[in-house]
Design a protein around this motif. Structure first.
Motif, PDB file in Angstrom:
ATOM      1  N   VAL A 237      70.738-103.122  12.882  1.00 48.72           N
ATOM      2  CA  VAL A 237      70.007-104.011  11.973  1.00 48.72           C
ATOM      3  C   VAL A 237      68.779-103.268  11.452  1.00 48.72           C
ATOM      4  CG1 VAL A 237      68.686-106.166  11.765  1.00 48.72           C
ATOM      5  CG2 VAL A 237      70.778-106.104  13.140  1.00 48.72           C
ATOM      6  N   LEU A 238      68.528-103.408  10.166  1.00 48.93           N
ATOM      7  CA  LEU A 238      67.350-102.803   9.541  1.00 48.93           C
ATOM      8  C   LEU A 238      66.448-103.900   8.993  1.00 48.93           C
ATOM      9  CD1 LEU A 238      65.858-100.246   8.509  1.00 48.93           C
ATOM     10  CD2 LEU A 238      67.149-100.510   6.387  1.00 48.93           C
ATOM     11  N   ILE A 239      65.194-103.924   9.441  1.00 47.48           N
ATOM     12  CA  ILE A 239      64.218-104.904   8.962  1.00 47.48           C
ATOM     13  C   ILE A 239      63.453-104.284   7.799  1.00 47.48           C
ATOM     14  CG2 ILE A 239      62.200-106.296   9.573  1.00 47.48           C
ATOM     15  CD1 ILE A 239      63.129-106.066  12.522  1.00 47.48           C
ATOM     16  N   ALA A 240      63.561-104.908   6.632  1.00 45.61           N
ATOM     17  CA  ALA A 240      62.888-104.402   5.429  1.00 45.61           C
ATOM     18  C   ALA A 240      62.329-105.579   4.637  1.00 45.61           C
ATOM     19  CB  ALA A 240      63.866-103.587   4.581  1.00 45.61           C
ATOM     20  N   THR A 241      61.612-106.442   5.337  1.00 44.99           N
ATOM     21  CA  THR A 241      61.178-107.713   4.743  1.00 44.99           C
ATOM     22  C   THR A 241      59.998-107.587   3.793  1.00 44.99           C
ATOM     23  OG1 THR A 241      59.746-108.085   6.645  1.00 44.99           O
ATOM     24  CG2 THR A 241      61.958-109.041   6.739  1.00 44.99           C
ATOM     25  N   GLY A 242      59.256-106.470   3.875  1.00 45.87           N
ATOM     26  CA  GLY A 242      58.023-106.396   3.106  1.00 45.87           C
ATOM     27  C   GLY A 242      56.951-107.269   3.733  1.00 45.87           C
ATOM     28  N   VAL A 243      55.805-107.372   3.057  1.00 48.23           N
ATOM     29  CA  VAL A 243      54.719-108.239   3.526  1.00 48.23           C
ATOM     30  C   VAL A 243      54.372-109.233   2.420  1.00 48.23           C
ATOM     31  CG1 VAL A 243      53.768-106.635   5.198  1.00 48.23           C
ATOM     32  CG2 VAL A 243      53.007-106.484   2.850  1.00 48.23           C
ATOM     33  N   TYR A 244      54.415-110.502   2.758  1.00 49.16           N
ATOM     34  CA  TYR A 244      54.245-111.554   1.753  1.00 49.16           C
ATOM     35  C   TYR A 244      53.117-112.531   2.064  1.00 49.16           C
ATOM     36  CZ  TYR A 244      58.474-110.301  -0.785  1.00 49.16           C
ATOM     37  OH  TYR A 244      59.411-109.641  -1.545  1.00 49.16           O
ATOM     38  N   LYS A 245      52.499-112.398   3.214  1.00 54.72           N
ATOM     39  CA  LYS A 245      51.406-113.311   3.572  1.00 54.72           C
ATOM     40  C   LYS A 245      50.136-112.854   2.859  1.00 54.72           C
ATOM     41  CE  LYS A 245      48.776-114.979   7.573  1.00 54.72           C
ATOM     42  NZ  LYS A 245      48.565-114.805   9.028  1.00 54.72           N
ATOM     43  N   SER A 246      49.580-113.695   2.005  1.00 54.43           N
ATOM     44  CA  SER A 246      48.407-113.322   1.216  1.00 54.43           C
ATOM     45  C   SER A 246      47.133-113.408   2.045  1.00 54.43           C
ATOM     46  CB  SER A 246      48.269-114.237  -0.002  1.00 54.43           C
ATOM     47  OG  SER A 246      49.383-114.115  -0.851  1.00 54.43           O
ATOM     48  N   ARG A 247      46.275-112.405   1.869  1.00 57.10           N
ATOM     49  CA  ARG A 247      44.939-112.497   2.463  1.00 57.10           C
ATOM     50  C   ARG A 247      44.185-113.614   1.766  1.00 57.10           C
ATOM     51  NH1 ARG A 247      44.673-106.456   2.176  1.00 57.10           N
ATOM     52  NH2 ARG A 247      45.354-105.725   4.219  1.00 57.10           N
ATOM     53  N   ASP A 248      43.404-114.369   2.535  1.00 57.47           N
ATOM     54  CA  ASP A 248      42.787-115.567   1.978  1.00 57.47           C
ATOM     55  C   ASP A 248      41.293-115.365   1.748  1.00 57.47           C
ATOM     56  OD1 ASP A 248      42.841-118.070   0.926  1.00 57.47           O
ATOM     57  OD2 ASP A 248      43.716-119.016   2.709  1.00 57.47           O
ATOM     58  N   THR A 432      62.979 -99.289  16.258  1.00 57.67           N
ATOM     59  CA  THR A 432      62.005-100.063  17.020  1.00 57.67           C
ATOM     60  C   THR A 432      62.320 -99.947  18.508  1.00 57.67           C
ATOM     61  OG1 THR A 432      63.273-102.129  17.077  1.00 57.67           O
ATOM     62  CG2 THR A 432      61.935-101.708  15.099  1.00 57.67           C
ATOM     63  N   ALA A 433      61.545-100.651  19.325  1.00 64.43           N
ATOM     64  CA  ALA A 433      61.801-100.646  20.769  1.00 64.43           C
ATOM     65  C   ALA A 433      63.092-101.387  21.112  1.00 64.43           C
ATOM     66  CB  ALA A 433      60.624-101.267  21.513  1.00 64.43           C
ATOM     67  N   MET A 434      63.598-102.204  20.191  1.00 64.99           N
ATOM     68  CA  MET A 434      64.854-102.922  20.422  1.00 64.99           C
ATOM     69  C   MET A 434      66.011-102.000  20.033  1.00 64.99           C
ATOM     70  SD  MET A 434      63.887-106.687  18.887  1.00 64.99           S
ATOM     71  CE  MET A 434      65.304-107.508  19.622  1.00 64.99           C
ATOM     72  N   PRO A 435      66.935-101.732  20.923  1.00 62.98           N
ATOM     73  CA  PRO A 435      68.035-100.819  20.623  1.00 62.98           C
ATOM     74  C   PRO A 435      68.825-101.266  19.381  1.00 62.98           C
ATOM     75  CG  PRO A 435      67.991-101.349  22.948  1.00 62.98           C
ATOM     76  CD  PRO A 435      67.009-102.258  22.293  1.00 62.98           C
ATOM     77  N   GLY A 436      69.051-100.334  18.483  1.00 59.41           N
ATOM     78  CA  GLY A 436      69.843-100.624  17.295  1.00 59.41           C
ATOM     79  C   GLY A 436      69.115-101.390  16.213  1.00 59.41           C
ATOM     80  N   VAL A 437      67.811-101.596  16.387  1.00 58.75           N
ATOM     81  CA  VAL A 437      67.017-102.320  15.387  1.00 58.75           C
ATOM     82  C   VAL A 437      66.002-101.346  14.786  1.00 58.75           C
ATOM     83  CG1 VAL A 437      65.412-104.218  14.942  1.00 58.75           C
ATOM     84  CG2 VAL A 437      67.313-104.527  16.548  1.00 58.75           C
ATOM     85  N   TYR A 438      66.001-101.250  13.473  1.00 58.82           N
ATOM     86  CA  TYR A 438      65.143-100.320  12.743  1.00 58.82           C
ATOM     87  C   TYR A 438      64.242-101.122  11.794  1.00 58.82           C
ATOM     88  CZ  TYR A 438      68.575 -96.877  14.386  1.00 58.82           C
ATOM     89  OH  TYR A 438      69.388 -96.103  15.171  1.00 58.82           O
ATOM     90  N   ALA A 439      63.171-100.506  11.335  1.00 61.56           N
ATOM     91  CA  ALA A 439      62.264-101.191  10.412  1.00 61.56           C
ATOM     92  C   ALA A 439      61.656-100.175   9.454  1.00 61.56           C
ATOM     93  CB  ALA A 439      61.160-101.927  11.175  1.00 61.56           C
ATOM     94  N   VAL A 440      61.512-100.589   8.184  1.00 59.44           N
ATOM     95  CA  VAL A 440      61.011 -99.666   7.156  1.00 59.44           C
ATOM     96  C   VAL A 440      60.110-100.392   6.160  1.00 59.44           C
ATOM     97  CG1 VAL A 440      63.079 -98.205   7.265  1.00 59.44           C
ATOM     98  CG2 VAL A 440      62.988-100.073   5.603  1.00 59.44           C
ATOM     99  N   GLY A 441      59.378 -99.593   5.405  1.00 54.65           N
ATOM    100  CA  GLY A 441      58.604-100.127   4.291  1.00 54.65           C
ATOM    101  C   GLY A 441      57.339-100.823   4.723  1.00 54.65           C
ATOM    102  N   ASP A 442      56.911-101.792   3.905  1.00 53.93           N
ATOM    103  CA  ASP A 442      55.619-102.444   4.106  1.00 53.93           C
ATOM    104  C   ASP A 442      55.509-103.168   5.439  1.00 53.93           C
ATOM    105  OD1 ASP A 442      55.117-101.510   1.603  1.00 53.93           O
ATOM    106  OD2 ASP A 442      54.793-103.463   0.654  1.00 53.93           O
ATOM    107  N   ILE A 443      56.623-103.640   5.986  1.00 55.22           N
ATOM    108  CA  ILE A 443      56.547-104.364   7.259  1.00 55.22           C
ATOM    109  C   ILE A 443      56.151-103.423   8.388  1.00 55.22           C
ATOM    110  CG2 ILE A 443      58.979-104.104   7.915  1.00 55.22           C
ATOM    111  CD1 ILE A 443      56.650-107.194   8.423  1.00 55.22           C
ATOM    112  N   VAL A 444      56.249-102.117   8.158  1.00 54.24           N
ATOM    113  CA  VAL A 444      55.793-101.118   9.122  1.00 54.24           C
ATOM    114  C   VAL A 444      54.470-100.501   8.671  1.00 54.24           C
ATOM    115  CG1 VAL A 444      56.329 -98.903  10.224  1.00 54.24           C
ATOM    116  CG2 VAL A 444      58.147-100.577   9.838  1.00 54.24           C
ATOM    117  N   ARG A 445      54.365-100.164   7.383  1.00 54.78           N
ATOM    118  CA  ARG A 445      53.203 -99.458   6.854  1.00 54.78           C
ATOM    119  C   ARG A 445      52.037-100.377   6.500  1.00 54.78           C
ATOM    120  NH1 ARG A 445      54.098 -94.303   5.053  1.00 54.78           N
ATOM    121  NH2 ARG A 445      56.263 -93.581   5.121  1.00 54.78           N
ATOM    122  N   GLY A 446      52.320-101.671   6.295  1.00 52.03           N
ATOM    123  CA  GLY A 446      51.368-102.517   5.597  1.00 52.03           C
ATOM    124  C   GLY A 446      51.620-102.350   4.111  1.00 52.03           C
TER     125      GLY A 446
END
Length: 476
Positions: A237-248, A432-446
């Motif tokens: 599984v690859l997590i590539a959700t981006g970041v969508y929570k706006s700073r207030d 990531t620390a979860m086997p077989g789970v990866y993450a990329v983009g803004d959800i990792v970098r900000g």
């Protein structure tokens, strides 16, 4: 002896494609730059000095082989230039349009440093791939052999789509899950059409679909399907959700009607331009027509908002930023475009509170730049007694984005995050620390650039293919 095709920067000046006049381009959401004709693209590409140490390439997150595809373009070998360009970049025509070249490749061009004006790299990159689309050179991925393994990708933004393309070329089965009804993420619903016309993104969706990628849209992970179920259905599984929570924003009156988030405002505008039914736009809630608009922020999202408000028919558009022009994070080119279109920048200004409900004004405190902070930038300091009220009917908060709390949203406490809420992942493999789970983009970098997400997606796809191949060999 063949005539020298390169090193013409001494005789030829830098040129950009023709830019539409401000009074005309503000009447629509079409891209503001025209296209290079073949002769002009060849001419501008020929200005490349073919330097021994190509700083343009080393400062590109994808390390695109820029000098070589500039040379091929100058020699009229555009199909070869395209093949070389797309070998390192999944979406070169998108990067050619929206990358901040002034901060990356062009800003580090050797002839720019020597005072001759940078090579027009982004416009040539766009020309190469737009020509490839027109000539039919862009083809869906056709792997040599199909594999049984499957990968689930959460998020159809640039990182997820780049990974999907790379995985399909290796024969892996790919399913992409996304919360929206169209793919592209912020390329579709965040970035306005005057920077990136939506057909450019949609044709990439069609290409990926034709290559065998399965898309599950209007799908909220954690609600419509659980993260655990996605893991159970796929080998990785690859997590590539981006970041969508706006700073207030805090301060008196910050909850008043008429104070809106940039992501909501830009999404409504882009949906309207798709022809969708957008009640919040039609009601005026997310529509700047006839309003005095104040945008708070100095990044690229703020530039998108001010330029969108101009096109919607705002009576005035002002941008408040707490530092000066030299210290703003947004592209200087975008700032110039905004100024040409009638946006007024109010530098060294920050909101202290808001008047009225619905909002009628922003209480502004004037700033000055003091000593540098930990990042090396001068810190803004309040000038006492210099407050005033900036009239406003619509205030747009463009203060950047933060990650959503994915472990809570997905009921997955084992998913490790940093103190900033970004997902922890290996910087080489993106696992990531979860086997077989990866993450990329803004959800990792900000919050970052499209080009970095593309790089991450490609790297993660290669790591996943390597891991799956290793597992398959071990199982034999």
């Amino acid at each position: 002896m063949a005539k020298q095709k390169m090193l013409k920067f001494v005789d030829l000046g830098r040129e950009m494609p023709t830019k539409r006049a401000a009074d005309g381009r503000t009447q629509d959401f079409l891209e503001i730059y025209g296209d290079f004709i073949e002769a002009k693209a060849e001419e501008q590409a020929s200005r490349c000095s073919q330097c021994g140490v190509p700083y343009c390439q080393s400062h590109c997150p994808l390390h695109n082989n820029i000098p070589d595809w500039l040379r091929l373009t100058a020699e009229g070998r555009v199909q070869e230039a395209y093949e070389l360009s797309q070998a390192t970049n999944t979406f070169p025509e998108i990067c050619g349009r929206i990358c901040p070249q002034d901060r990356l490749c062009e800003g580090n061009c050797v002839i720019e440093q020597s005072g001759h004006g940078t090579v027009t790299i982004g416009a040539v990159e766009k020309y190469i791939t737009d020509t490839a689309w027109a000539e039919g050179w862009v083809k869906p991925a056709t792997p040599y052999a199909e594999r049984e393994e499957s990968v689930g990708i959460i998020g159809a933004g640039p990182g997820g789509l780049a990974a999907a393309d790379r995985l399909r070329r290796a024969g892996i089965q790919v399913t992409v899950y996304d919360r929206y009804d169209r793919t592209g993420g912020l390329m579709t619903y965040g970035i306005p059409g005057f920077k990136l016309e939506k057909e450019v993104v949609m044709r990439r969706h069609e290409q990926l679909e034709a290559s065998g990628v399965t898309f599950v849209l209007n799908c909220n992970v954690g609600e419509d399907i659980s993260f655990a179920d996605i893991r159970a259905q796929h080998n990785a599984v690859l997590i590539a959700t981006g970041v969508y929570k706006s700073r207030d924003l805090q301060g008196p009156g910050s909850g008043a009607a008429g104070i809106v988030r940039a992501i909501d405002y830009l999404t409504a505008s882009n949906r309207k331009n798709f022809g969708d039914d957008v009640p919040e736009y039609d009601s005026g809630e997310l529509n700047a027509e006839g309003k005095r608009v104040v945008v708070i922020g100095g990044g690229d999202t703020a530039m998108d908002c001010v330029r969108t408000a101009i096109r919607q028919g705002a009576t005035s558009v002002k941008c408040l930023y707490r530092r000066d022009k030299a210290n703003m994070p947004g592209s200087q080119r975008e700032t110039q475009n905004a100024e040409e279109e009638g946006v007024e920048f109010v530098w060294l200004s920050a909101p202290k509170g808001f008047a009225g409900d619905p909002v009628t004004g922003v209480m502004v405190q004037k700033m000055r730049l003091g000593l540098p902070d930990a990042s090396g930038r001068q810190s803004p300091e309040v000038i006492e007694g210099a407050d005033y009220v900036e009239d406003a009917d619509l205030v747009i908060k463009a203060l950047g984005f933060e990650p959503e709390d994915l472990p809570a949203l997905w009921n997955e406490p084992a998913l490790e995050v940093t103190r900033w809420g970004t997902v922890k992942a290996d910087f080489r493999t993106h696992e990531t620390a979860m086997p077989g789970v990866y993450a990329v983009g803004d959800i990792v970098r900000g919050a970052s650039l499209v080009v970095w997400a593309i790089r991450d997606g490609r790297e993660a796809a290669d790591a996943i293919v390597g891991q799956l191949t290793q597992a398959a060999v071990a199982a034999e």
